[in-house]
Scaffold this motif. Structure first.
Motif, PDB file in Angstrom:
ATOM      1  N   UNK A 243      80.021  64.255  27.635  1.00  0.00           N
ATOM      2  CA  UNK A 243      79.506  64.396  26.295  1.00  0.00           C
ATOM      3  C   UNK A 243      78.356  65.277  26.316  1.00  0.00           C
ATOM      4  N   UNK A 244      77.900  65.751  27.579  1.00  0.00           N
ATOM      5  CA  UNK A 244      76.684  66.667  27.718  1.00  0.00           C
ATOM      6  C   UNK A 244      77.189  67.956  27.252  1.00  0.00           C
ATOM      7  N   UNK A 245      78.371  68.186  27.358  1.00  0.00           N
ATOM      8  CA  UNK A 245      79.125  69.553  26.786  1.00  0.00           C
ATOM      9  C   UNK A 245      78.967  69.570  25.307  1.00  0.00           C
ATOM     10  N   UNK A 246      79.042  68.245  24.718  1.00  0.00           N
ATOM     11  CA  UNK A 246      78.976  68.372  23.507  1.00  0.00           C
ATOM     12  C   UNK A 246      79.991  67.126  22.990  1.00  0.00           C
ATOM     13  N   UNK A 249      83.582  68.601  22.488  1.00  0.00           N
ATOM     14  CA  UNK A 249      84.292  69.196  23.883  1.00  0.00           C
ATOM     15  C   UNK A 249      84.462  67.852  24.645  1.00  0.00           C
ATOM     16  N   UNK A 251      85.997  65.159  23.292  1.00  0.00           N
ATOM     17  CA  UNK A 251      87.094  64.947  22.532  1.00  0.00           C
ATOM     18  C   UNK A 251      88.168  65.954  23.268  1.00  0.00           C
ATOM     19  N   UNK A 252      87.763  66.962  23.349  1.00  0.00           N
ATOM     20  CA  UNK A 252      89.119  68.126  23.877  1.00  0.00           C
ATOM     21  C   UNK A 252      89.569  67.548  25.013  1.00  0.00           C
ATOM     22  N   UNK A 253      88.448  66.908  25.739  1.00  0.00           N
ATOM     23  CA  UNK A 253      88.764  66.607  27.325  1.00  0.00           C
ATOM     24  C   UNK A 253      89.647  65.335  27.313  1.00  0.00           C
ATOM     25  N   UNK A 254      89.898  64.988  26.101  1.00  0.00           N
ATOM     26  CA  UNK A 254      90.911  63.678  26.090  1.00  0.00           C
ATOM     27  C   UNK A 254      90.090  62.143  26.011  1.00  0.00           C
ATOM     28  N   UNK A 255      88.983  62.299  25.478  1.00  0.00           N
ATOM     29  CA  UNK A 255      88.040  61.017  25.536  1.00  0.00           C
ATOM     30  C   UNK A 255      88.340  60.704  24.169  1.00  0.00           C
ATOM     31  N   UNK A 256      88.230  59.291  23.897  1.00  0.00           N
ATOM     32  CA  UNK A 256      88.210  58.640  22.692  1.00  0.00           C
ATOM     33  C   UNK A 256      86.693  58.416  22.431  1.00  0.00           C
TER      34      UNK A 256
ATOM     35  N   UNK B  70      95.623  60.956  23.717  1.00  0.00           N
ATOM     36  CA  UNK B  70      94.746  62.088  24.104  1.00  0.00           C
ATOM     37  C   UNK B  70      94.707  62.772  25.392  1.00  0.00           C
ATOM     38  N   UNK B  74      95.045  66.640  26.397  1.00  0.00           N
ATOM     39  CA  UNK B  74      93.886  67.289  27.032  1.00  0.00           C
ATOM     40  C   UNK B  74      94.377  67.846  28.473  1.00  0.00           C
ATOM     41  N   UNK B  77      96.237  71.233  26.656  1.00  0.00           N
ATOM     42  CA  UNK B  77      95.489  72.029  25.676  1.00  0.00           C
ATOM     43  C   UNK B  77      93.871  72.104  25.845  1.00  0.00           C
ATOM     44  N   UNK B  85      76.536  72.640  24.164  1.00  0.00           N
ATOM     45  CA  UNK B  85      75.113  72.076  24.058  1.00  0.00           C
ATOM     46  C   UNK B  85      74.434  71.677  25.252  1.00  0.00           C
TER      47      UNK B  85
END
Lengths: 359, 261
Positions: A243-246, A249, A251-256, B70, B74, B77, B85
């Motif tokens: 989450x600190x990445x944004x 990000x 989301x892209x790392x696969x987290x819901x 998900x 991940x 991709x 941030x």
């Protein structure tokens, strides 16, 4: 380059273990100090002997019946409460800071604690009727649950207002906290206005924050609620790092993201609400403790969350010890002690932030 | 294959994308070009699944993006955002290690650290490994995030080969000349190893040099699509950017080279 040599500064799991052991040792020291000092002093030996006696274990140290009744009836519930409240507030603060991607998020500053407090005050003042209408719910449970709901409401409110496209603006968040605190203060002011003398006295002591007058009976509903937060929140460590990445990000790392966020906020409200319901507002623990851990160990939530819980418990016990001894024979509310340390610390953080050019 | 077909999306009453289709083939670098406000970033958000289109759909390896688990998605991709941030003082190594979090269940810290080091080397940031992220310059941060994205989809020898995709949102925006080329070289190498790469770019010449296919967007629609030679032409540039330009052959590479009037 040889692969076996670990370069300096590399992530070393044993470094974390060393820190966790040291912090546990510090907590044990704080516990022994906390149970030992007071009108009746109890030596560490007697403390262990009494505990051993409880589970039918005979230890080589002696103790008196007086020591035993003071420890079991007064000191031990107070120490347990201190551990719960300290660990709960610190880990909730660290989690909020991760969720908001902002190290200034603190349950007290952004209004979560005062939301919980408003709900708790409402129960204290208007509680008779409410308790009568909910006969299935023991009165001791009503307060923590109401505080939980109040805390949850305020967390969601601040998150909604301060979160803008997956980023939180520091000033919006803090101003939102100012507004929530003001609204809660107005609500509490009104409740104080309509309360009678006895309620007034209860309220003003409770509001300043205190670990005093705790009994096992009052501790019972709080322990599982705060315990749930303290034991489940470390499971969100990797998610909070992402989450600190944004938010995108993460989301892209696969987290819901929405689901994890919702659970984390729920646990924070639970932990903070339950802690506030029984001890009042003990400010700055959730701010100062995670900061100290970041300075000492680093910002990685995998270690930050459990380490904050340990240090938070230790520091609240020490603050309580100070509050018990500084104006003998009276007791200073612990909220005053933590504010005296935490307030200047917060100002220092703000001034340092200008030098570093942002977080 | 990462395929977007017939994408249409309106935000706040404005039609941002209209019937946009894009194919990202494994082994190729696909560049998305277009003037500001053409819908490039929105298309990127649709391709990552962060934004649901009103019409059309996106499939990856034949499966609709929304049907992917998900975690599985991940692992094959990665997305490099234009801006991150992160404002907490993490060591660079731990930032890149975050890219390994989708693999947490079937990897070890030791293995992840080996991959992190390889990714840092690949992105030319191995000298930053023990620096604190917040003390880095904007360009260095961007390259650290590239290393994180590479670590996320790193093809280790001991796992079965699968299609991998890297999505880059203006990867060269904050980089100096040397690092712009270095970043796109990395994208090329990744494509040559079988991954599908899609990048939003602003520099027509960089796109002409490194992309296999170019998709030129104008006002939310695909204006031209094809090889650099087919797309980078004076008439397309005039029509899309409203700039008069000549296109000559690159003196050493032979690819198109845009010279503005």
């Amino acid at each position: 380059m040889s692969v076996t040599a670990i370069p300096r500064g590399t992530l070393r799991p044993y470094r974390n273990t060393v820190w966790m052991v040291s912090l546990s040792g510090f907590l044990l020291f704080a516990i022994l100090l906390s149970v030992g000092k007071g009108a009746v002093s109890i030596s560490p030996g007697a403390f262990f002997a009494i505990l051993g006696d409880l589970i039918g274990l005979e230890l080589p140290w002696g103790f008196t019946a007086r020591e035993q009744s003071v420890l079991i009836g007064i000191r031990l519930p107070r120490v347990c409460l201190g551990i719960l409240v300290g660990a709960g507030l610190a880990i909730c603060g660290a989690t909020l800071q991760g969720l908001f991607r902002n190290p200034l998020a603190d349950p007290g500053l952004i209004g979560v604690s005062s939301g919980a407090a408003l709900a708790a005050v409402a129960v204290i003042v208007l509680g008779g009727g409410a308790a009568a209408s909910l006969p299935f719910l023991p009165q001791t449970w009503l307060l923590p649950l109401a505080a939980f709901c109040g805390g949850l409401g305020c967390t969601l409110l601040v998150y909604r207002v301060a979160d803008c496209d997956g980023r939180t603006d520091v000033s919006t968040m803090l101003l939102c906290g100012v507004a929530v605190n003001a609204i809660a203060a107005a609500g509490m002011g009104f409740l104080v206005f309509i309360s009678d003398d006895q309620q007034l006295r209860d309220l003003s002591f409770w509001q300043l924050g205190s670990l005093g007058s705790i009994t096992w009976e009052k501790l019972l509903p709080v322990a599982p609620l705060v315990g749930l937060a303290v034991f489940l929140l470390p499971g969100f460590a990797r998610f909070l790092n992402a989450m600190l990445l944004g938010e995108a990000e993460a989301h892209h790392l696969g987290y819901d993201v929405e689901r994890e966020k919702r659970f984390a906020v729920l646990l924070v409200a639970l932990g903070t609400g339950a802690a506030v319901s029984v001890s009042g507002i003990i400010g700055f623990v959730g701010l100062v403790v995670p900061h100290l851990i970041r300075l000492l160990i680093g910002p990685n939530h995998v270690i930050l969350l459990p380490a904050s819980a340990l240090l938070g418990a230790s520091l609240v016990l020490i603050a309580d010890l100070v509050s018990r001894h500084i104006v003998l024979p009276a007791e200073l509310p612990i909220g005053i002690v933590t504010a005296c340390v935490g307030g200047p610390f917060f100002l220092w953080l703000l001034s340092r932030r200008r030098v570093d050019g942002g977080w | 294959m990462l395929a977007a077909s017939g994408i249409g999306i309106s935000i706040g009453g404005n039609r941002i994308l209209d019937d946009v289709s894009l194919l990202v083939m494994p082994g190729e670098v696909t560049a998305v070009l277009g003037p500001n406000g053409a819908g490039k970033s929105t298309l990127m958000n649709v391709l990552t699944g962060a934004l649901k289109p009103d019409r059309g759909n996106v499939t990856l390896s034949g499966t609709s993006l929304s049907s992917w688990a998900r975690g599985d998605l991940a692992r094959l991709r990665a997305v490099l955002p234009q801006y991150s941030s992160l404002s907490f003082p993490f060591p660079v190594q731990e930032v890149v290690l975050m890219g390994r979090s989708p693999h947490a269940r079937n990897s070890s810290l030791e293995r992840d650290l080996t991959i992190v080091r390889a990714a840092l080397r690949e992105s030319g940031t191995d000298h930053l490994e023990h620096r604190i992220y917040t003390t880095l310059s904007g360009g260095e941060r961007q390259r650290v995030h590239l290393a994180r994205a590479l670590a996320q989809i790193w093809a280790a020898e001991d796992v079965p080969k699968q299609e991998r995709y890297l999505l880059l949102d203006e990867p060269t925006a904050s980089l100096d000349l040397a690092h712009q080329h270095a970043t796109l070289e990395i994208a090329r190498r990744l494509a040559e190893n079988g991954a599908g790469v899609v990048a939003i770019l602003h520099d027509l010449n960089l796109a002409a040099m490194y992309a296999d296919r170019i998709c030129m967007l104008k006002a939310g629609r695909v204006h031209a699509e094809g090889t650099p030679r087919a797309v980078i032409r004076p008439d397309t540039i005039e029509a899309v950017y409203d700039v008069a330009a000549s296109v000559i052959a690159h003196p050493t590479r032979g690819c198109p080279l845009v010279v503005t009037a």
